[in-house]
Design a protein around this motif. Structure first.
Motif, PDB file in Angstrom:
ATOM      1  N   THR A  12     -19.021  11.858  -6.343  1.00 49.71           N
ATOM      2  CA  THR A  12     -17.135  12.045  -6.358  1.00 49.71           C
ATOM      3  C   THR A  12     -17.271  11.143  -6.959  1.00 49.71           C
ATOM      4  N   GLY A  13     -15.648  11.729  -7.454  1.00 52.64           N
ATOM      5  CA  GLY A  13     -14.867  11.594  -8.828  1.00 52.64           C
ATOM      6  C   GLY A  13     -14.224  10.302  -7.870  1.00 52.64           C
ATOM      7  N   SER A  14     -14.226  10.075  -6.959  1.00 48.98           N
ATOM      8  CA  SER A  14     -14.181   8.192  -6.641  1.00 48.98           C
ATOM      9  C   SER A  14     -15.203   7.571  -6.292  1.00 48.98           C
ATOM     10  N   TYR A  15     -16.317   7.582  -6.737  1.00 50.69           N
ATOM     11  CA  TYR A  15     -16.929   6.724  -7.066  1.00 50.69           C
ATOM     12  C   TYR A  15     -17.802   7.165  -5.457  1.00 50.69           C
ATOM     13  N   LYS A  16     -18.260   8.001  -4.801  1.00 49.23           N
ATOM     14  CA  LYS A  16     -18.554   8.128  -3.446  1.00 49.23           C
ATOM     15  C   LYS A  16     -20.005   9.172  -3.304  1.00 49.23           C
ATOM     16  N   ARG A  17     -20.692   8.784  -2.317  1.00 51.79           N
ATOM     17  CA  ARG A  17     -21.794   9.980  -1.926  1.00 51.79           C
ATOM     18  C   ARG A  17     -21.797  10.146  -1.166  1.00 51.79           C
ATOM     19  N   GLN A  18     -22.058  11.537  -1.376  1.00 50.08           N
ATOM     20  CA  GLN A  18     -22.068  12.850   0.118  1.00 50.08           C
ATOM     21  C   GLN A  18     -23.331  13.307  -0.259  1.00 50.08           C
ATOM     22  N   VAL A  19     -24.048  13.722   0.985  1.00 50.32           N
ATOM     23  CA  VAL A  19     -24.760  14.365   1.193  1.00 50.32           C
ATOM     24  C   VAL A  19     -24.384  15.803   2.163  1.00 50.32           C
ATOM     25  N   TYR A  20     -24.908  16.106   1.559  1.00 50.54           N
ATOM     26  CA  TYR A  20     -25.209  18.091   2.240  1.00 50.54           C
ATOM     27  C   TYR A  20     -26.587  18.301   2.781  1.00 50.54           C
ATOM     28  N   GLU A  21     -26.442  19.788   3.529  1.00 53.52           N
ATOM     29  CA  GLU A  21     -27.480  20.543   3.838  1.00 53.52           C
ATOM     30  C   GLU A  21     -27.315  21.730   2.910  1.00 53.52           C
TER      31      GLU A  21
END
Length: 131
Positions: A12-21
């Motif tokens: 993300t633009g806030s430097y977080k990793r997100q994982v999606y199915e």
């Protein structure tokens, strides 16, 4: 082979990793499950596996792209200073020394590993020149 579940990782633009199915789009939040995923490709500059790509004085936006070789043993990064750097992958230790570094034009660099044979990398460099 077919996978029973496919995941996609985004930064993300806030430097977080997100994982999606995929294809449901449901966000995966269980870190223990995320830690067990073996990724088919890696193009993220975020994560414990790539902490070493950040120099002591780097700001979050300085390194803007990364790509792991198909063999999974090398990582190439590109940054806002026109530097292309080669690292061993993973590189979880802070401030590791790069194995190879080259300078392109003063520009934002985007890269893709085309193939990797030992330390001889064939890379494609996409440069957005700031002329």
């Amino acid at each position: 082979s077919k996978f029973s579940v496919v995941f996609s990782k985004v930064s993300t633009g806030s430097y977080k990793r997100q994982v999606y199915e995929v294809p449901s789009g449901k966000q995966l939040v269980d870190q223990a499950v995320i830690d067990r995923i073996t990724w088919a490709t890696w193009t993220s500059v975020l994560g414990d596996e790539v902490i070493g790509i950040w120099s002591r004085h780097a700001e979050k936006a300085d390194v803007n792209c990364a790509c792991v070789s198909h063999s999974g043993i090398n990582l190439v990064t590109g940054d806002d200073f026109g530097m292309v750097k080669l690292f061993d992958f993973p590189c979880p230790e802070k401030f590791v020394r790069t194995c190879f570094c080259m300078v392109t034009a003063t520009s934002t660099v985007h890269i893709m590993v085309l193939s990797c044979f030992s330390r001889r990398l064939m890379i494609e460099i996409f440069s957005s020149l700031n002329l």
